[in-house]
Design an enzyme around this catalytic site. Structure first.
Site, PDB file in Angstrom:
ATOM      1  N   THR A 131       0.801  -1.228   0.000  1.00  0.00           N
ATOM      2  CA  THR A 131       0.000   0.000   0.000  1.00  0.00           C
ATOM      3  C   THR A 131       0.833   1.278   0.000  1.00  0.00           C
ATOM      4  O   THR A 131       0.276   2.381  -0.022  1.00  0.00           O
ATOM      5  CB  THR A 131      -0.911   0.015   1.243  1.00  0.00           C
ATOM      6  OG1 THR A 131      -0.108  -0.245   2.419  1.00  0.00           O
ATOM      7  CG2 THR A 131      -1.986  -1.058   1.152  1.00  0.00           C
ATOM      8  N   GLU A 132       2.143   1.147  -0.005  1.00  0.00           N
ATOM      9  CA  GLU A 132       3.014   2.306   0.207  1.00  0.00           C
ATOM     10  C   GLU A 132       2.732   3.453  -0.759  1.00  0.00           C
ATOM     11  O   GLU A 132       2.618   4.614  -0.345  1.00  0.00           O
ATOM     12  CB  GLU A 132       4.491   1.880   0.099  1.00  0.00           C
ATOM     13  CG  GLU A 132       4.991   1.079   1.295  1.00  0.00           C
ATOM     14  CD  GLU A 132       4.784  -0.413   1.143  1.00  0.00           C
ATOM     15  OE1 GLU A 132       5.362  -1.175   1.919  1.00  0.00           O
ATOM     16  OE2 GLU A 132       4.019  -0.827   0.228  1.00  0.00           O
ATOM     17  N   VAL A 133       2.675   3.160  -2.071  1.00  0.00           N
ATOM     18  CA  VAL A 133       2.539   4.259  -3.036  1.00  0.00           C
ATOM     19  C   VAL A 133       1.244   5.038  -2.832  1.00  0.00           C
ATOM     20  O   VAL A 133       1.164   6.221  -3.176  1.00  0.00           O
ATOM     21  CB  VAL A 133       2.624   3.760  -4.499  1.00  0.00           C
ATOM     22  CG1 VAL A 133       4.016   3.239  -4.796  1.00  0.00           C
ATOM     23  CG2 VAL A 133       1.559   2.719  -4.804  1.00  0.00           C
ATOM     24  N   ILE A 135       0.023   5.983  -0.075  1.00  0.00           N
ATOM     25  CA  ILE A 135       0.164   7.006   0.969  1.00  0.00           C
ATOM     26  C   ILE A 135       1.458   7.796   0.793  1.00  0.00           C
ATOM     27  O   ILE A 135       1.958   8.402   1.740  1.00  0.00           O
ATOM     28  CB  ILE A 135       0.064   6.404   2.389  1.00  0.00           C
ATOM     29  CG1 ILE A 135       1.140   5.327   2.620  1.00  0.00           C
ATOM     30  CG2 ILE A 135      -1.321   5.833   2.642  1.00  0.00           C
ATOM     31  CD1 ILE A 135       1.231   4.873   4.061  1.00  0.00           C
TER      32      ILE A 135
END
Length: 257
Positions: A131-133, A135
């Site tokens: 999910t990094e990209v 946020i």
């Protein structure tokens, strides 16, 4: 270290079971969780009676990744992600086999945690996401343990889209090793632990070293650049906006209206 216990440790019959026990924050990798995991891993690795380490969890979620409440407002040098490489490296280079038991969702750093293990067993209903990209940060640190496991084009797509994927996709993509029915996870893990326990300790340790070296070389050599990149994005404008948006349950400003 915080006085709050967020990790349970049980040792018996040659197995150290480390259970993430902070369901209120979805077993996030908080300051306390990181410290207690490091302490428990060190204890298990130093105990000659322990042959296998099992990483388990309470609650619905395996691990949601870094604690974003702690990441809000911090400078790059203050981000909790700075402590994560040492934790991943301890698991990755452990001379004793480490088995991950994934009964529920794993996100971001939680995916990295299970990827560092030697055997990852997932429940059919478990889900995963980089999910990094979404946020405004990067899967930089966890790429060091995820990419050696995964089919390259699958990792490429999933790290860029940030989309949620199921256990079957995780299996075919190389992220997890075995998928079991939800009510069969314990039996599957027990079978793997039993099989691992039949190996000679020194032979297992050296075999693991050979396997890891053939894939990546020393993991610690890869972390300095990856960590610098990750910490900068955690503290940067996009990262802080993404963290705020996540915590406020609203779209980040770059999401098309």
């Amino acid at each position: 270290m915080s006085g709050d216990r967020v990790l349970r440790v049980d040792v018996g019959r040659g197995v150290a079971t480390l259970t993430l026990d902070s369901p209120a924050n979805r077993n996030a990798l908080s300051r306390a969780m990181r410290a207690q995991l490091r302490e428990a891993l060190a204890g298990a690795l130093a105990d000659d009676a322990v042959r296998v380490v099992v990483l388990d969890h309470t609650g619905r979620v395996f691990c949601s990744g870094m604690d974003l409440a702690e990441a809000a407002g911090g400078a790059a040098e203050d981000q909790g992600v700075n402590e994560f490489p040492a934790l991943l490296e301890t698991i990755w280079e452990s001379p004793k086999p480490v088995v991950a038991t994934v009964r529920g969702p794993a996100r971001a750093g939680g995916v990295g945690l299970l990827a560092a293990c030697d055997v990852a067993v997932a429940a059919t209903s478990a889900t995963f996401a980089f999910t990094e990209v979404r946020i405004g940060i990067l899967p930089a640190v966890i790429s060091a343990v995820c990419l050696p496991r995964m089919v390259p084009n699958v990792a490429h797509r999933l790290m860029l889209t940030g989309e949620v994927f199921d256990a079957q996709t995780a299996l075919t993509g190389g992220l997890v090793d075995l998928v079991a029915p939800d009510d069969g996870v314990d039996a599957c893990v027990a079978a793997q632990v039993e099989a691992l326990g039949k190996g000679a300790p020194l032979a297992l340790a050296e075999t693991k070293r050979l396997l890891r070296a053939a894939r990546t070389g020393p993991l610690g050599d890869r972390f300095p650049d990856l960590l610098g990149l990750s910490a900068r994005f955690f503290a940067g404008e996009e990262g802080q906006e993404g963290i705020a948006a996540f915590r406020e349950k609203r779209p980040a400003r770059w999401v098309p209206a």
